[in-house]
Design a protein around this motif. Structure first.
Motif, PDB file in Angstrom:
ATOM      1  N   VAL A  25       0.742  -1.154  -0.020  1.00  8.70           N
ATOM      2  CA  VAL A  25      -0.014   0.088  -0.073  1.00  8.70           C
ATOM      3  C   VAL A  25       0.699   1.242  -0.005  1.00  8.70           C
ATOM      4  CG1 VAL A  25      -2.001  -1.143   0.958  1.00  8.70           C
ATOM      5  CG2 VAL A  25      -0.505   0.103   2.601  1.00  8.70           C
ATOM      6  N   GLU A  28       2.110   6.398   1.910  1.00  8.01           N
ATOM      7  CA  GLU A  28       0.639   7.393   2.503  1.00  8.01           C
ATOM      8  C   GLU A  28      -0.076   6.427   2.982  1.00  8.01           C
ATOM      9  OE1 GLU A  28       0.575  10.624   1.506  1.00  8.01           O
ATOM     10  OE2 GLU A  28       2.760  10.496   1.168  1.00  8.01           O
ATOM     11  N   ALA A  29      -0.439   5.386   2.574  1.00 10.62           N
ATOM     12  CA  ALA A  29      -1.838   4.573   3.044  1.00 10.62           C
ATOM     13  C   ALA A  29      -1.492   3.781   4.223  1.00 10.62           C
ATOM     14  CB  ALA A  29      -2.267   3.804   2.175  1.00 10.62           C
ATOM     15  N   GLU A  32      -2.191   4.767   8.150  1.00 12.50           N
ATOM     16  CA  GLU A  32      -3.439   4.702   8.674  1.00 12.50           C
ATOM     17  C   GLU A  32      -3.583   3.230   9.446  1.00 12.50           C
ATOM     18  OE1 GLU A  32      -6.587   5.340   5.666  1.00 12.50           O
ATOM     19  OE2 GLU A  32      -5.095   6.850   4.699  1.00 12.50           O
ATOM     20  N   TYR A  33      -2.872   2.249   8.989  1.00  9.36           N
ATOM     21  CA  TYR A  33      -2.931   0.906   9.553  1.00  9.36           C
ATOM     22  C   TYR A  33      -2.033   0.415  10.775  1.00  9.36           C
ATOM     23  CZ  TYR A  33      -5.958   0.640   5.164  1.00  9.36           C
ATOM     24  OH  TYR A  33      -6.658   0.872   4.540  1.00  9.36           O
TER      25      TYR A  33
END
Length: 121
Positions: A25, A28-29, A32-33
């Motif tokens: 991912v 950047e993404a 979030e996790y």
């Protein structure tokens, strides 16, 4: 014995999958996790099986390469887990711990903001 070996392979595979997910991912993404992934990875640093501990270190190393600055929010949790893990007696795991520790030191030193509150959590 077969069930235990299968469980160990599942744990190691799950750790590898976490790192692969973050790599897939991207930076950047992935941030979030981290609140979901990191606690699971950090908890396995104290697993009773050497292969699982090594897989956790590899996952942490690979994730840290991608998310770098986002790790600052989790510095306290990461450092606490590493401190608990440094009682390791296995030379191979100890070597892996040192590599991850060096990587994280570098990342945390690069961070322009390392919230003190994360270190005390």
């Amino acid at each position: 014995a077969r069930g235990a070996e299968k469980a160990l392979r599942i744990k190691a595979g799950a750790l590898s999958s976490c790192a692969s997910f973050v790599l897939g991912v991207g930076e950047e993404a992935a941030g979030e996790y981290l609140h979901v992934l990191l606690p699971s990875i950090l908890s396995t640093l104290s697993d009773t099986d050497k292969k699982v501990r090594l897989a956790a270190l590899e996952a942490l190393y690979n994730i840290s390469r991608v998310v770098r600055n986002d790790l600052a929010l989790f510095a306290g949790q990461i450092l606490a887990a590493l401190c608990r893990a440094f009682v390791e007696t296995d030379a191979e795991v100890q070597s892996g711990l040192e590599v991850v520790d060096d990587q994280l030191k570098s990342i945390f030193l690069e961070c322009r903001t390392l919230p003190v509150s994360t270190m005390l959590a």
